[in-house]
Design a protein around this motif. Structure first.
Motif, PDB file in Angstrom:
ATOM      1  N   PRO A   1      12.761  20.479  21.303  1.00  0.00           N
ATOM      2  CA  PRO A   1      14.180  20.715  21.599  1.00  0.00           C
ATOM      3  C   PRO A   1      15.076  19.539  21.254  1.00  0.00           C
ATOM      4  O   PRO A   1      16.207  19.724  20.806  1.00  0.00           O
ATOM      5  CB  PRO A   1      14.195  21.000  23.109  1.00  0.00           C
ATOM      6  CG  PRO A   1      12.911  20.452  23.614  1.00  0.00           C
ATOM      7  CD  PRO A   1      11.928  20.587  22.511  1.00  0.00           C
ATOM      8  N   VAL A   2      14.606  18.297  21.434  1.00  0.00           N
ATOM      9  CA  VAL A   2      15.440  17.144  21.138  1.00  0.00           C
ATOM     10  C   VAL A   2      15.612  16.975  19.633  1.00  0.00           C
ATOM     11  O   VAL A   2      16.699  16.659  19.146  1.00  0.00           O
ATOM     12  CB  VAL A   2      14.844  15.874  21.775  1.00  0.00           C
ATOM     13  CG1 VAL A   2      15.644  14.639  21.378  1.00  0.00           C
ATOM     14  CG2 VAL A   2      14.823  16.015  23.294  1.00  0.00           C
ATOM     15  N   THR A   3      14.541  17.194  18.874  1.00  0.00           N
ATOM     16  CA  THR A   3      14.653  17.136  17.417  1.00  0.00           C
ATOM     17  C   THR A   3      15.616  18.208  16.914  1.00  0.00           C
ATOM     18  O   THR A   3      16.450  17.948  16.028  1.00  0.00           O
ATOM     19  CB  THR A   3      13.268  17.327  16.776  1.00  0.00           C
ATOM     20  OG1 THR A   3      12.362  16.343  17.292  1.00  0.00           O
ATOM     21  CG2 THR A   3      13.343  17.170  15.271  1.00  0.00           C
ATOM     22  N   ASP A   4      15.527  19.402  17.467  1.00  0.00           N
ATOM     23  CA  ASP A   4      16.444  20.471  17.084  1.00  0.00           C
ATOM     24  C   ASP A   4      17.881  20.113  17.430  1.00  0.00           C
ATOM     25  O   ASP A   4      18.814  20.417  16.659  1.00  0.00           O
ATOM     26  CB  ASP A   4      16.048  21.776  17.778  1.00  0.00           C
ATOM     27  CG  ASP A   4      14.720  22.316  17.283  1.00  0.00           C
ATOM     28  OD1 ASP A   4      14.261  21.877  16.205  1.00  0.00           O
ATOM     29  OD2 ASP A   4      14.119  23.155  17.981  1.00  0.00           O
ATOM     30  N   ARG A   5      18.066  19.460  18.569  1.00  0.00           N
ATOM     31  CA  ARG A   5      19.418  19.073  18.983  1.00  0.00           C
ATOM     32  C   ARG A   5      19.997  18.026  18.025  1.00  0.00           C
ATOM     33  O   ARG A   5      21.161  18.099  17.635  1.00  0.00           O
ATOM     34  CB  ARG A   5      19.368  18.537  20.413  1.00  0.00           C
ATOM     35  CG  ARG A   5      20.705  18.069  20.973  1.00  0.00           C
ATOM     36  CD  ARG A   5      21.672  19.227  21.109  1.00  0.00           C
ATOM     37  NE  ARG A   5      22.863  18.817  21.826  1.00  0.00           N
ATOM     38  CZ  ARG A   5      24.051  19.357  21.640  1.00  0.00           C
ATOM     39  NH1 ARG A   5      24.201  20.313  20.770  1.00  0.00           N
ATOM     40  NH2 ARG A   5      25.090  18.946  22.342  1.00  0.00           N
ATOM     41  N   CYS A   6      19.182  17.046  17.627  1.00  0.00           N
ATOM     42  CA  CYS A   6      19.635  16.039  16.666  1.00  0.00           C
ATOM     43  C   CYS A   6      20.012  16.697  15.334  1.00  0.00           C
ATOM     44  O   CYS A   6      21.013  16.330  14.706  1.00  0.00           O
ATOM     45  CB  CYS A   6      18.553  14.995  16.443  1.00  0.00           C
ATOM     46  SG  CYS A   6      18.256  13.896  17.839  1.00  0.00           S
ATOM     47  N   ARG A   7      19.212  17.657  14.904  1.00  0.00           N
ATOM     48  CA  ARG A   7      19.504  18.360  13.657  1.00  0.00           C
ATOM     49  C   ARG A   7      20.830  19.103  13.753  1.00  0.00           C
ATOM     50  O   ARG A   7      21.648  19.084  12.820  1.00  0.00           O
ATOM     51  CB  ARG A   7      18.373  19.332  13.339  1.00  0.00           C
ATOM     52  CG  ARG A   7      18.509  20.012  11.987  1.00  0.00           C
ATOM     53  CD  ARG A   7      17.539  21.155  11.835  1.00  0.00           C
ATOM     54  NE  ARG A   7      17.776  22.201  12.818  1.00  0.00           N
ATOM     55  CZ  ARG A   7      16.863  22.670  13.651  1.00  0.00           C
ATOM     56  NH1 ARG A   7      15.631  22.180  13.647  1.00  0.00           N
ATOM     57  NH2 ARG A   7      17.152  23.621  14.514  1.00  0.00           N
ATOM     58  N   ASP A   8      21.085  19.749  14.895  1.00  0.00           N
ATOM     59  CA  ASP A   8      22.341  20.471  15.072  1.00  0.00           C
ATOM     60  C   ASP A   8      23.537  19.527  15.066  1.00  0.00           C
ATOM     61  O   ASP A   8      24.602  19.862  14.523  1.00  0.00           O
ATOM     62  CB  ASP A   8      22.306  21.259  16.381  1.00  0.00           C
ATOM     63  CG  ASP A   8      21.295  22.400  16.353  1.00  0.00           C
ATOM     64  OD1 ASP A   8      20.883  22.783  15.241  1.00  0.00           O
ATOM     65  OD2 ASP A   8      20.901  22.876  17.434  1.00  0.00           O
TER      66      ASP A   8
END
Length: 638
Positions: free
Chosen positions: A611-618
């Motif tokens: 989830p944190v990697t996805d958040r950084c990508r967003d």
């Protein structure tokens, strides 16, 4: 007749009353008054002897106490779960209501590191952190909308949208109380995890001596859990947790792996118990070091920082920082203390950089001699001697590099104190020039087998299998290079931040063309370092051969890529703003314009489902969309 005699025989009482002992008559032990005292009208008193041999406590009394304690524990657990659920529900409803009333036209409103983690309040995030620079970018990219971009305080509590994937502390404690903390995986699985740890993780931070550890592990396999100490068993479970978290098959962030890692972590903490706060020996410090790394990998920076401060205090308590304390110690013990101490130093530098907080270990405290590989240190059961020497060389090179990192934080980020004082552009360039000379000297001093490489150098690697020494020479070189480029990007980021701040308030067009020229070379180095970082990790995460194993733990790559991408987005915004005119800036923009999307591609590939990697990508996606909107209006609403 024998059975009748046994039935009529009086039972022996454990303690007679005072009157019966004085009369030397048999006492039946009935309380509060025995039969003889009741018949004769005496006051019946039972006096316990001073010695403990005659003290007998009935089993029923223990059972009653256990029932009472169990009832209290169940009541407390129920209350905690209810309070936690009520608090989460209340906070979630408040946030949803706030989101419904706020303007949703700005795609980067509300982004920051404290919404990147699963912790509600990670705490103060100072000047060297990505969160701090992200706010600077948001204020610059969307002028006039600062009030709607980010929360007014880094300390504001958030309930992350991904938080429901992780258990609450109350539910974790309830679950751990119902499981057997002495349970272990099958023997073949344990052996595989132990080998992976020492061959892939422990070799990067070699503060746990594998020979002694494996001797104890062999005894565990032979004689079971009762043959090993409880603290060692806790360390074993924490090693299992680190391996499961770090080495995820096919880079798929499946919930099963994280659940298994958390279960091992919870068993380790439960096994250690309150001993974790004592810091009585070097094992305690080593356990805390590994625990802090695990929490950092689980995106819990607040808890990782708390554990780290406890680690540093325990290290000081044991005198691990003292050179004189090593006198008269065996060589193996000296090396264990030195490597554990420098493990504390390296984690301290990394957390100080990522969280933007003052270092817990000032640089002036670091006077201990560096680790070395002695003949008494035999790691042949895990790795060959050449690889062992490379491991120590990589450790010492990282220590020297992180010394420059501490220098950067002290000079250019005001020790992360956030005191309100700022340097002008000329002072920034002066400090950067001095530290660049130190970094150049560090590069020259790298030992044989270690070198800083680029993405182009990775393309020249052989396709066939390598020996262990050749593989680890490449792996350590990749690690050293990524750490170097990340620190170099951080070194030149104050130039970028200063120019962005000046550009926001500048009014004289002539001044905009002349003042920043002193920092143009610094911007070029910052951009080149960020581009090299993204290129290297991009190639390695897309590789299909042995090069896929050259990266260290994936959360380090997450930080490196995100830091590099933010720097590139800042440079591109500066180029678009016409702050610095000329051919050099046009070439810089042309070179960097593809890399925000390339960084997004890396984060999409790094670990799927985190989830944190996805958040950084967003976040990078939103910033990029706004960056290429020349009118300042939102192209795509997210």
């Amino acid at each position: 007749m024998a059975q009748n005699n046994r039935a009529n025989r009086r039972s022996r009482v454990a303690l007679a009353c005072d009157i019966c002992r004085l009369r030397k008559s048999r006492c039946d032990g009935i309380r509060p008054s025995c039969s003889a005292c009741s018949r004769l009208g005496f006051e019946c008193v039972y006096t316990t002897p001073n010695h403990t041999q005659n003290v007998i406590i009935q089993k029923e009394y223990f059972q009653a106490l256990e029932d009472r304690v169990k009832s209290i524990e169940e009541t407390l657990a129920t209350m905690k779960d209810e309070l936690g659920a009520a608090s989460t529900s209340s906070q979630t409803s408040e946030i949803e209501a706030q989101r419904a009333t706020n303007d949703t036209s700005n795609p980067i409103r509300g982004i920051g590191l404290n919404s990147l983690t699963d912790e509600k309040e990670p705490g103060f995030l100072g000047p060297s952190s990505n969160d701090y620079f992200l706010r600077c970018l948001c204020h610059a990219i969307t002028p006039g909308k600062e009030a709607h971009i980010l929360p007014t305080s880094n300390m504001e509590s958030h309930v992350d949208v991904f938080q429901s994937q992780y258990p609450t502390p109350a539910s974790e404690r309830t679950q751990s109380s119902e499981t057997n903390i002495f349970s272990l995986p099958p023997a073949n699985e344990m052996t595989e995890l132990v080998q992976k740890f020492f061959f892939e993780i422990g070799i990067l931070f070699p503060f746990i001596y594998p020979v002694t550890f494996l001797e104890t592990y062999t005894r565990l396999l032979t004689n079971g859990c009762l043959s090993v100490r409880r603290k060692w068993l806790a360390l074993l479970n924490l090693i299992f947790a680190m391996v499961k978290l770090s080495i995820i098959p096919n880079k798929q962030y499946v919930a099963t792996y994280i659940t298994e890692a958390d279960a091992c972590y919870q068993r380790a903490v439960d096994l250690y118990g309150e001993e974790i706060f004592n810091g009585e020996n070097i094992e305690d410090v080593q356990f805390l070091l590994l625990l802090g790394q695990y929490l950092h990998g689980r995106h819990r920076p607040g808890q990782a920082w708390t554990v780290h401060t406890l680690t540093v205090k325990a290290a000081f308590k044991l005198g691990l920082h003292s050179q004189n304390a090593l006198k008269d110690m065996p060589t193996l013990a000296q090396e264990a203390r030195k490597r554990t101490w420098y493990g504390c130093v390296m984690i301290d530098r990394f957390l100080s950089m990522t969280l933007g907080r003052p270092a817990a270990i000032p640089d002036c405290y670091i006077k201990l001699e560096l680790p070395a590989n002695h003949t008494c240190i035999d790691t042949s059961t895990i790795i060959d001697n050449t690889t062992a020497d490379l491991s120590v060389s990589c450790l010492n090179s990282t220590i020297a590099l992180y010394k420059q990192l501490a220098n950067i934080i002290d000079r250019l980020f005001d020790h992360n104190l956030d005191s309100g004082t700022s340097l002008n552009i000329n002072e920034i360039i002066s400090h950067i020039s001095s530290i660049e000379d130190n970094l150049c000297a560090w590069q020259i001093s790298l030992p044989h087998g270690l070198t800083t490489i680029s993405a182009a150098g990775l393309h020249d690697e052989p396709q066939g299998p390598l020996t262990n020494a050749e593989f680890f020479s490449r792996k350590f070189s990749v690690m050293i290079s990524l750490r170097y480029y990340n620190i170099r990007t951080l070194l030149h980021r104050p130039t970028l931040a200063s120019m962005i701040e000046i550009c926001r308030h500048i009014t004289d067009q002539q001044e905009s063309q002349t003042l920043p020229l002193v920092g143009l070379h610094s911007l070029e180095i910052c951009t080149e370092s960020a581009i090299t970082t993204i290129d290297m990790i991009y190639d390695l995460v897309h590789a299909t051969d042995w090069r896929t194993n050259l990266l260290e733990a994936w959360w380090f790559s997450l930080h490196y890529v995100f830091n590099a991408a933010l720097a590139i987005i800042g440079v591109l915004w500066l180029c678009k703003s016409d702050y610095v005119l000329g051919l050099a800036m046009e070439q810089l923009a042309r070179k960097a314009r593809l890399y925000p999307d390339r960084a997004i591609a890396v984060l999409s590939r790094l670990v799927s489902g985190d989830p944190v990697t996805d958040r950084c990508r967003d976040i990078l996606q939103r910033l990029t969309e706004v960056l290429y909107d020349y009118t300042g209006e939102i192209l795509v609403s997210i």
